[in-house]
Design a protein around this motif. Structure first.
Motif, PDB file in Angstrom:
ATOM      1  N   PHE A 211      -6.909   3.095  -0.657  1.00  0.00           N
ATOM      2  CA  PHE A 211      -5.911   1.790  -1.098  1.00  0.00           C
ATOM      3  C   PHE A 211      -6.690  -0.044  -1.341  1.00  0.00           C
ATOM      4  N   LEU A 212      -8.422   0.574  -0.805  1.00  0.00           N
ATOM      5  CA  LEU A 212      -8.423  -0.885  -0.630  1.00  0.00           C
ATOM      6  C   LEU A 212      -9.053  -0.923  -2.245  1.00  0.00           C
ATOM      7  N   ALA A 213      -9.377   0.467  -3.027  1.00  0.00           N
ATOM      8  CA  ALA A 213      -9.597  -0.155  -4.071  1.00  0.00           C
ATOM      9  C   ALA A 213      -8.272  -0.075  -5.497  1.00  0.00           C
ATOM     10  N   GLY A 214      -6.838   0.283  -5.044  1.00  0.00           N
ATOM     11  CA  GLY A 214      -5.974  -0.205  -5.824  1.00  0.00           C
ATOM     12  C   GLY A 214      -6.387  -1.138  -5.923  1.00  0.00           C
ATOM     13  N   HIS A 215      -6.141  -2.075  -4.642  1.00  0.00           N
ATOM     14  CA  HIS A 215      -5.699  -3.544  -4.103  1.00  0.00           C
ATOM     15  C   HIS A 215      -6.663  -4.543  -4.517  1.00  0.00           C
ATOM     16  N   CYS A 277       5.113   0.118  -5.292  1.00  0.00           N
ATOM     17  CA  CYS A 277       6.083  -0.350  -6.407  1.00  0.00           C
ATOM     18  C   CYS A 277       5.202  -2.294  -6.894  1.00  0.00           C
ATOM     19  N   ALA A 278       5.132  -3.054  -5.319  1.00  0.00           N
ATOM     20  CA  ALA A 278       4.299  -3.819  -6.107  1.00  0.00           C
ATOM     21  C   ALA A 278       3.081  -4.324  -7.500  1.00  0.00           C
ATOM     22  N   LEU A 279       2.283  -3.521  -7.335  1.00  0.00           N
ATOM     23  CA  LEU A 279       1.012  -3.309  -8.441  1.00  0.00           C
ATOM     24  C   LEU A 279       1.597  -2.833  -9.600  1.00  0.00           C
ATOM     25  N   PHE A 280       2.793  -1.539  -9.842  1.00  0.00           N
ATOM     26  CA  PHE A 280       3.322  -1.673 -11.233  1.00  0.00           C
ATOM     27  C   PHE A 280       4.147  -2.389 -11.422  1.00  0.00           C
ATOM     28  N   HIS A 334     -14.729  -0.976   2.734  1.00  0.00           N
ATOM     29  CA  HIS A 334     -15.541  -1.569   1.932  1.00  0.00           C
ATOM     30  C   HIS A 334     -15.938  -1.254   0.824  1.00  0.00           C
ATOM     31  N   PHE A 335     -16.300   0.716   0.829  1.00  0.00           N
ATOM     32  CA  PHE A 335     -17.061   1.749  -0.197  1.00  0.00           C
ATOM     33  C   PHE A 335     -15.433   1.189  -0.660  1.00  0.00           C
ATOM     34  N   GLY A 336     -14.418   1.461  -0.855  1.00  0.00           N
ATOM     35  CA  GLY A 336     -12.734   1.629  -1.445  1.00  0.00           C
ATOM     36  C   GLY A 336     -12.566  -0.216  -2.097  1.00  0.00           C
ATOM     37  N   ILE A 337     -13.449  -1.188  -1.441  1.00  0.00           N
ATOM     38  CA  ILE A 337     -13.940  -2.690  -2.021  1.00  0.00           C
ATOM     39  C   ILE A 337     -14.577  -2.465  -3.190  1.00  0.00           C
ATOM     40  N   ALA A 338     -15.444  -1.420  -3.192  1.00  0.00           N
ATOM     41  CA  ALA A 338     -16.920  -1.637  -3.866  1.00  0.00           C
ATOM     42  C   ALA A 338     -16.267  -1.284  -5.127  1.00  0.00           C
ATOM     43  N   PHE A 339     -16.027  -0.035  -4.984  1.00  0.00           N
ATOM     44  CA  PHE A 339     -14.772   1.359  -5.663  1.00  0.00           C
ATOM     45  C   PHE A 339     -13.778   0.202  -6.920  1.00  0.00           C
ATOM     46  N   GLY A 340     -13.532  -0.693  -6.307  1.00  0.00           N
ATOM     47  CA  GLY A 340     -12.055  -1.037  -7.008  1.00  0.00           C
ATOM     48  C   GLY A 340     -12.784  -1.902  -8.087  1.00  0.00           C
ATOM     49  N   SER A 341     -13.713  -2.638  -7.274  1.00  0.00           N
ATOM     50  CA  SER A 341     -14.096  -4.277  -8.242  1.00  0.00           C
ATOM     51  C   SER A 341     -14.918  -3.774  -9.231  1.00  0.00           C
ATOM     52  N   PHE A 342     -15.539  -2.672  -9.161  1.00  0.00           N
ATOM     53  CA  PHE A 342     -16.444  -1.773  -9.705  1.00  0.00           C
ATOM     54  C   PHE A 342     -15.346  -1.633 -10.999  1.00  0.00           C
ATOM     55  N   ILE A 343     -14.319  -0.723 -11.047  1.00  0.00           N
ATOM     56  CA  ILE A 343     -13.452  -0.192 -11.543  1.00  0.00           C
ATOM     57  C   ILE A 343     -12.891  -1.469 -12.761  1.00  0.00           C
ATOM     58  N   VAL A 353      -7.523  -7.385 -19.061  1.00  0.00           N
ATOM     59  CA  VAL A 353      -7.340  -7.496 -17.169  1.00  0.00           C
ATOM     60  C   VAL A 353      -6.135  -7.110 -17.042  1.00  0.00           C
ATOM     61  N   VAL A 354      -4.708  -7.172 -18.116  1.00  0.00           N
ATOM     62  CA  VAL A 354      -3.919  -6.853 -17.695  1.00  0.00           C
ATOM     63  C   VAL A 354      -3.159  -5.498 -17.848  1.00  0.00           C
ATOM     64  N   HIS A 355      -4.182  -4.979 -17.721  1.00  0.00           N
ATOM     65  CA  HIS A 355      -3.871  -2.853 -17.301  1.00  0.00           C
ATOM     66  C   HIS A 355      -4.217  -3.400 -16.090  1.00  0.00           C
ATOM     67  N   ASN A 356      -5.452  -4.440 -15.175  1.00  0.00           N
ATOM     68  CA  ASN A 356      -6.039  -3.970 -13.854  1.00  0.00           C
ATOM     69  C   ASN A 356      -4.729  -3.529 -12.553  1.00  0.00           C
ATOM     70  N   ALA A 357      -3.318  -4.557 -12.790  1.00  0.00           N
ATOM     71  CA  ALA A 357      -2.520  -3.285 -11.764  1.00  0.00           C
ATOM     72  C   ALA A 357      -2.266  -2.662 -11.717  1.00  0.00           C
ATOM     73  N   THR A 358      -1.991  -2.464 -13.001  1.00  0.00           N
ATOM     74  CA  THR A 358      -1.628  -0.819 -13.123  1.00  0.00           C
ATOM     75  C   THR A 358      -2.449  -0.138 -12.908  1.00  0.00           C
ATOM     76  N   VAL A 359      -3.667  -0.171 -13.282  1.00  0.00           N
ATOM     77  CA  VAL A 359      -4.692   0.823 -12.885  1.00  0.00           C
ATOM     78  C   VAL A 359      -4.909   1.054 -11.399  1.00  0.00           C
ATOM     79  N   GLY A 360      -4.888  -0.244 -10.578  1.00  0.00           N
ATOM     80  CA  GLY A 360      -4.494  -0.261  -9.462  1.00  0.00           C
ATOM     81  C   GLY A 360      -3.597   0.107  -8.816  1.00  0.00           C
ATOM     82  N   GLY A 361      -2.203   0.224  -9.450  1.00  0.00           N
ATOM     83  CA  GLY A 361      -1.705   0.688  -8.793  1.00  0.00           C
ATOM     84  C   GLY A 361      -1.979   2.942  -8.736  1.00  0.00           C
ATOM     85  N   ILE A 362      -2.779   2.894  -9.861  1.00  0.00           N
ATOM     86  CA  ILE A 362      -2.582   4.623 -10.261  1.00  0.00           C
ATOM     87  C   ILE A 362      -3.315   4.262  -8.726  1.00  0.00           C
TER      88      ILE A 362
END
Length: 390
Positions: A211-215, A277-280, A334-343, A353-362
């Motif tokens: 959840f935090l990684a996607g965010h 839904c919001a992220l996609f 915090h693992f989620g934050i680390a992974f999300g910022s890396f991805i 960067v336009v695709h970051n929201a979609t990847v986060g949604g996944i």
């Protein structure tokens, strides 16, 4: 409520600000240090990664040190880390400063969470822990707009100068106003990890992680998204971050209310679905700033609305290890934050960067899968127990 608990909340807020404060000024950091946006974003990744790993380990290693003394030592090291960052002229030096800050900051947050309930009577322990947690969550969402305003006005080092000054005040405050707090026997790291054997607990922590990684996949790179995709800059960027911060902070209260009314399991599922839904939707509404702001507020509220419900779920799922689960949940976050910022950095570097929201949604969609596995495994276990009794 003991006033010292509020002081610990302030300390946790100051420490928590360092993690994501750089997110709003990535472009300034990248330009000054002559690196790409994605490489600059790795400064968030390394901080969160060290933070997640170091917290439980350092708590075990420092188990016998008196807590006030340990807090002062940790605050001093945290100050050194921020000073190194302020004085750095190269990416490598900033990297080292971030690691120092993360190591000391991880221990400080855990110390605040551990000390807070010891300072109050049993009936206020939950509230004491909640106040410290509110300091952490508040810093994660409000630190970015604060850093953005200071960074754009006085340079990217300005937020870290402010944090250094606040850390000095915290050292003075702890020295003069905090009493000695004798250490309690810590739970060995092996025993903490042993609680993850149950599937419902393991997948609950995976839910927080994903959840935090996607965010963070989008949030850590919101500034370049706003500037390159939305075409906004200057005051508008600061305003958008402020709006998001207010929405995110309110999300904790809204999530707690929803959990009380509908139950924490329904709240967890509902929040995740709304978040997905919001992220996609975000990539398809960039043509309208007002529409984007509306969806962004929903995203902001949902980003922290899951926290109270998930904490309640973990306590119900494993009441005998609730303290351990709180520590592990903090690491998962915090693992989620680390992974999300890396991805997110990889998406920015390799695609756009336009695709970051979609990847986060996944990633958040995957958290829905882990949440369902955890919750329904719990329900299945109850039904199986009833059949055995019959």
């Amino acid at each position: 409520m003991d006033k010292r608990v509020y002081f610990l909340m302030i300390v946790s807020f100051i420490v928590g600000m360092v993690e994501l404060i750089i997110g709003g000024i990535l472009d300034l950091v990248a330009a000054d240090l002559h690196v790409t946006i994605g490489v600059a974003g790795f400064l968030i990744t390394i901080f969160s990664l060290v933070f997640a790993i170091a917290g439980p380990m350092l708590l075990v290693l420092t188990a016998n040190i008196e807590r006030k003394k340990l807090t002062l030592i940790s605050l001093f090291i945290f100050l050194v880390g921020n000073i190194v960052t302020v004085l750095s002229t190269t990416y490598q030096a900033v990297f080292i400063g971030r690691v120092i800050s993360a190591l000391s900051g991880a221990l400080l947050i855990i110390l605040c969470l551990v000390m807070a309930p010891t300072l109050v009577s049993p009936k206020y322990r939950g509230r004491a822990i909640g106040l410290v947690s509110m300091g952490v969550s508040g810093s994660l969402v409000l630190g970015v707009p604060l850093g953005l305003v200071l960074g754009n006005s006085f340079g990217w080092r300005a937020p870290f100068i402010l944090i250094s000054f606040l850390t000095i005040l915290s050292i003075i405050g702890v020295f003069f106003f905090m009493d000695r707090v004798e250490p309690k026997p810590s739970i060995p790291l092996k025993a903490q990890l042993a609680t993850l054997k149950g599937r419902k607990i393991t997948f609950a922590h995976f839910t927080t992680f994903l959840f935090l990684a996607g965010h963070t996949t989008l949030y850590a790179y919101l500034t370049p998204f706003l500037k390159s995709v939305m075409g906004v800059s200057g005051t508008w960027v600061s305003t958008i971050y402020l709006i998001f911060g207010i929405a995110a902070v309110s999300g904790g209260g809204i999530g707690g209310t929803l959990a009380d009314i509908f139950g924490h399991k329904r709240t967890i599922i509902s929040v995740i679905i709304t978040f997905i839904c919001a992220l996609f939707i975000i990539p398809y509404i960039t043509f309208s700033l007002s529409l984007f702001l509306f969806v962004m507020v929903i995203w902001g509220v949902m980003s922290w609305a899951i926290s109270p419900a998930m904490q309640s779920y973990l306590i119900e799922a494993s009441p005998e290890t609730s303290d351990i689960q709180q520590s592990l949940s903090n690491s998962s976050l915090h693992f989620g934050i680390a992974f999300g910022s890396f991805i997110g950095g990889l998406v920015v570097e390799k695609v756009s960067v336009v695709h970051n929201a979609t990847v986060g949604g996944i990633l958040v969609a995957l958290s829905l899968v882990t949440a369902v596995i955890s919750i329904y495994d719990n329900l299945f276990s109850k039904d199986k127990h009833k059949l055995n009794r019959a």
